[in-house]
Scaffold this active site. Structure first.
Site, PDB file in Angstrom:
ATOM      1  N   LYS A  47      -7.460   8.086  -1.298  1.00  0.00           N
ATOM      2  CA  LYS A  47      -8.786   8.504  -0.789  1.00  0.00           C
ATOM      3  C   LYS A  47      -9.317   9.737  -1.515  1.00  0.00           C
ATOM      4  CE  LYS A  47      -7.954   6.738   3.922  1.00  0.00           C
ATOM      5  NZ  LYS A  47      -6.525   6.413   3.930  1.00  0.00           N
TER       6      LYS A  47
ATOM      7  N   ASP B 256     -13.773  14.563  -4.513  1.00  0.00           N
ATOM      8  CA  ASP B 256     -13.862  15.805  -5.284  1.00  0.00           C
ATOM      9  C   ASP B 256     -15.102  15.698  -6.167  1.00  0.00           C
ATOM     10  OD1 ASP B 256     -13.125  18.201  -6.776  1.00  0.00           O
ATOM     11  OD2 ASP B 256     -11.053  17.811  -6.187  1.00  0.00           O
TER      12      ASP B 256
ATOM     13  N   ARG C 272      -3.604  -6.623  14.330  1.00  0.00           N
ATOM     14  CA  ARG C 272      -2.382  -6.822  15.111  1.00  0.00           C
ATOM     15  C   ARG C 272      -2.222  -8.284  15.489  1.00  0.00           C
ATOM     16  NH1 ARG C 272      -1.233  -2.811  13.422  1.00  0.00           N
ATOM     17  NH2 ARG C 272      -0.445  -0.907  14.330  1.00  0.00           N
TER      18      ARG C 272
ATOM     19  N   GLN D 130      -3.267   2.070  17.425  1.00  0.00           N
ATOM     20  CA  GLN D 130      -4.549   1.434  17.094  1.00  0.00           C
ATOM     21  C   GLN D 130      -5.221   1.037  18.403  1.00  0.00           C
ATOM     22  OE1 GLN D 130      -5.745   1.414  14.131  1.00  0.00           O
ATOM     23  NE2 GLN D 130      -4.145   1.095  12.592  1.00  0.00           N
TER      24      GLN D 130
ATOM     25  N   ASP E 120      -3.497   4.320  -1.967  1.00  0.00           N
ATOM     26  CA  ASP E 120      -4.436   4.759  -0.921  1.00  0.00           C
ATOM     27  C   ASP E 120      -4.437   6.290  -0.865  1.00  0.00           C
ATOM     28  OD1 ASP E 120      -5.988   4.981   1.384  1.00  0.00           O
ATOM     29  OD2 ASP E 120      -4.352   4.408   2.734  1.00  0.00           O
TER      30      ASP E 120
ATOM     31  N   LYS F 284       0.842  -1.199   0.000  1.00  0.00           N
ATOM     32  CA  LYS F 284       0.000   0.000   0.000  1.00  0.00           C
ATOM     33  C   LYS F 284       0.876   1.246   0.000  1.00  0.00           C
ATOM     34  CE  LYS F 284      -2.332   1.710   3.771  1.00  0.00           C
ATOM     35  NZ  LYS F 284      -2.302   3.184   3.828  1.00  0.00           N
TER      36      LYS F 284
ATOM     37  N   THR G 269     -11.995   5.939  10.697  1.00  0.00           N
ATOM     38  CA  THR G 269     -12.068   5.365  12.048  1.00  0.00           C
ATOM     39  C   THR G 269     -11.554   6.344  13.104  1.00  0.00           C
ATOM     40  OG1 THR G 269     -10.002   4.253  11.565  1.00  0.00           O
ATOM     41  CG2 THR G 269     -11.976   2.921  11.421  1.00  0.00           C
TER      42      THR G 269
ATOM     43  N   ARG H 110       2.996  -1.329  10.851  1.00  0.00           N
ATOM     44  CA  ARG H 110       4.096  -1.471  11.807  1.00  0.00           C
ATOM     45  C   ARG H 110       4.406  -2.883  12.302  1.00  0.00           C
ATOM     46  NH1 ARG H 110       1.632   3.556  14.836  1.00  0.00           N
ATOM     47  NH2 ARG H 110      -0.151   2.558  13.814  1.00  0.00           N
TER      48      ARG H 110
HETATM   49  O1  C5P Z   1       0.996   0.453  11.278  1.00  0.00           O
HETATM   50  P1  C5P Z   1      -0.447   0.065  11.122  1.00  0.00           P
HETATM   51  O2  C5P Z   1      -0.659  -1.433  10.960  1.00  0.00           O
HETATM   52  O3  C5P Z   1      -1.309   0.664  12.204  1.00  0.00           O
HETATM   53  O4  C5P Z   1      -0.858   0.729   9.741  1.00  0.00           O
HETATM   54  C1  C5P Z   1      -2.170   0.660   9.261  1.00  0.00           C
HETATM   55  C2  C5P Z   1      -2.280   1.368   7.953  1.00  0.00           C
HETATM   56  O5  C5P Z   1      -3.659   1.450   7.625  1.00  0.00           O
HETATM   57  C3  C5P Z   1      -1.773   2.815   7.954  1.00  0.00           C
HETATM   58  O6  C5P Z   1      -1.283   3.083   6.629  1.00  0.00           O
HETATM   59  C4  C5P Z   1      -3.001   3.626   8.251  1.00  0.00           C
HETATM   60  O7  C5P Z   1      -2.947   4.913   7.698  1.00  0.00           O
HETATM   61  C5  C5P Z   1      -4.076   2.804   7.545  1.00  0.00           C
HETATM   62  N1  C5P Z   1      -5.409   2.985   8.072  1.00  0.00           N
HETATM   63  C6  C5P Z   1      -5.763   2.726   9.393  1.00  0.00           C
HETATM   64  N2  C5P Z   1      -7.049   2.893   9.820  1.00  0.00           N
HETATM   65  C7  C5P Z   1      -7.964   3.315   8.963  1.00  0.00           C
HETATM   66  C8  C5P Z   1      -7.641   3.563   7.636  1.00  0.00           C
HETATM   67  C9  C5P Z   1      -6.346   3.386   7.221  1.00  0.00           C
HETATM   68  O8  C5P Z   1      -4.926   2.334  10.181  1.00  0.00           O
HETATM   69  N3  C5P Z   1      -9.186   3.433   9.390  1.00  0.00           N
END
Ligand code: C5P
Length: 229
Positions: free
Chosen positions: A62, A65, A180, A189, A60, A33, A119, A210
């Site tokens: 988003k 417009d 996770r 998160q 990604d 992504k 979210t 991460r």
């Molecule tokens: O590091 P992590 O696993 O938290 O990354 C999640 C990815 O998903 C990031 O690129 C974040 O911007 C994206 N994302 C998110 N929650 C959302 C939409 C996108 O964590 N609701």
């Protein structure tokens, strides 16, 4: 083409850091992504580089417009060879339909999915911008709208996946961040599921940053996630 549902989020500030991870990955193990940070820094050439290495890329950005502008941006993204892109469902039915129709005319037709409610927004936040009801009710309404406008799926929390899956078709893609492995840190998160739980809840693809990108051994972390599924 990857058989894994994992999409690794390349959340890095520069190309060297992003490529030092990508160099360790294999197209069979994951998709990638590219989000607003990396795209704004490195531009389309970086996306084409990843596509050239054989990766399925989720762009990604988003989009949100007027219909003509979003459709033109989707057209441009399709020309980069991306596998999937997204827009905001709150841009409305006409915006989503116009974008979908534009992509149908392309020789390479990427998947087009919608963001429903970010979210990061709580109930008070959505009321302040004029939405009524709970975030969950709005997510369901906008997911239904996205499906009826012909989109391929939505981005959603794994906690929303089961409710959306209940009312959407089996092929409708549910792409879920907030995932996770049980052993990983939550970072910022809050409401998470493990990869296996998210798949059981109806997710089609898991966006994972991460737990892979910040792992001491990213390749092993990714293999462990795939093995847990
Ligand atoms: O590091 P992590 O696993 O938290 O990354 C999640 C990815 O998903 C990031 O690129 C974040 O911007 C994206 N994302 C998110 N929650 C959302 C939409 C996108 O964590 N609701």
């Amino acid at each position: 083409m990857s058989t894994s549902p994992v999409i690794v989020a390349l959340d890095f500030p520069n190309e060297a850091k992003a490529l030092s991870l990508v160099d360790q990955l294999d197209t069979s193990l994951c998709r990638l992504k590219v989000g607003k940070e990396l795209f704004t820094r490195l531009g389309p050439a970086f996306v084409e580089k990843l596509v050239g290495r054989g990766f399925d890329v989720f762009l990604d950005l988003k989009f949100h417009d007027i219909p003509n502008t979003v459709a033109a941006a989707c057209d441009a993204a399709a020309d980069l060879g991306v596998w999937m892109m997204n827009l905001h469902a709150s841009g409305g039915r006409k915006m989503m339909q116009t974008a979908r129709e534009r992509l149908e005319g392309k020789s390479h037709r990427p998947k087009l999915i919608a963001v429903t409610i970010l979210t990061s927004l709580g109930e008070e936040d959505i009321h302040e911008i004029g939405f009524s009801g709970t975030p969950g009710e709005n997510v369901l309404r906008l997911a239904t709208l996205a499906e009826s406008a012909g989109l391929d799926g939505v981005v959603c929390s794994p906690l929303e996946a089961a409710a959306i899956r209940e009312q959407a078709g089996q092929d409708f893609l549910l792409v879920t961040p907030g995932v996770r492995p049980a052993s990983a840190s939550l970072d910022d998160q809050k409401r998470v599921m493990t990869p296996a739980e998210a798949m059981a809840a109806g997710s089609s693809c898991l966006v994972i940053g991460r737990p892979v990108t910040a792992a001491p051994d990213p390749l092993q972390a990714l293999k462990d996630i795939n093995a847990s599924l």
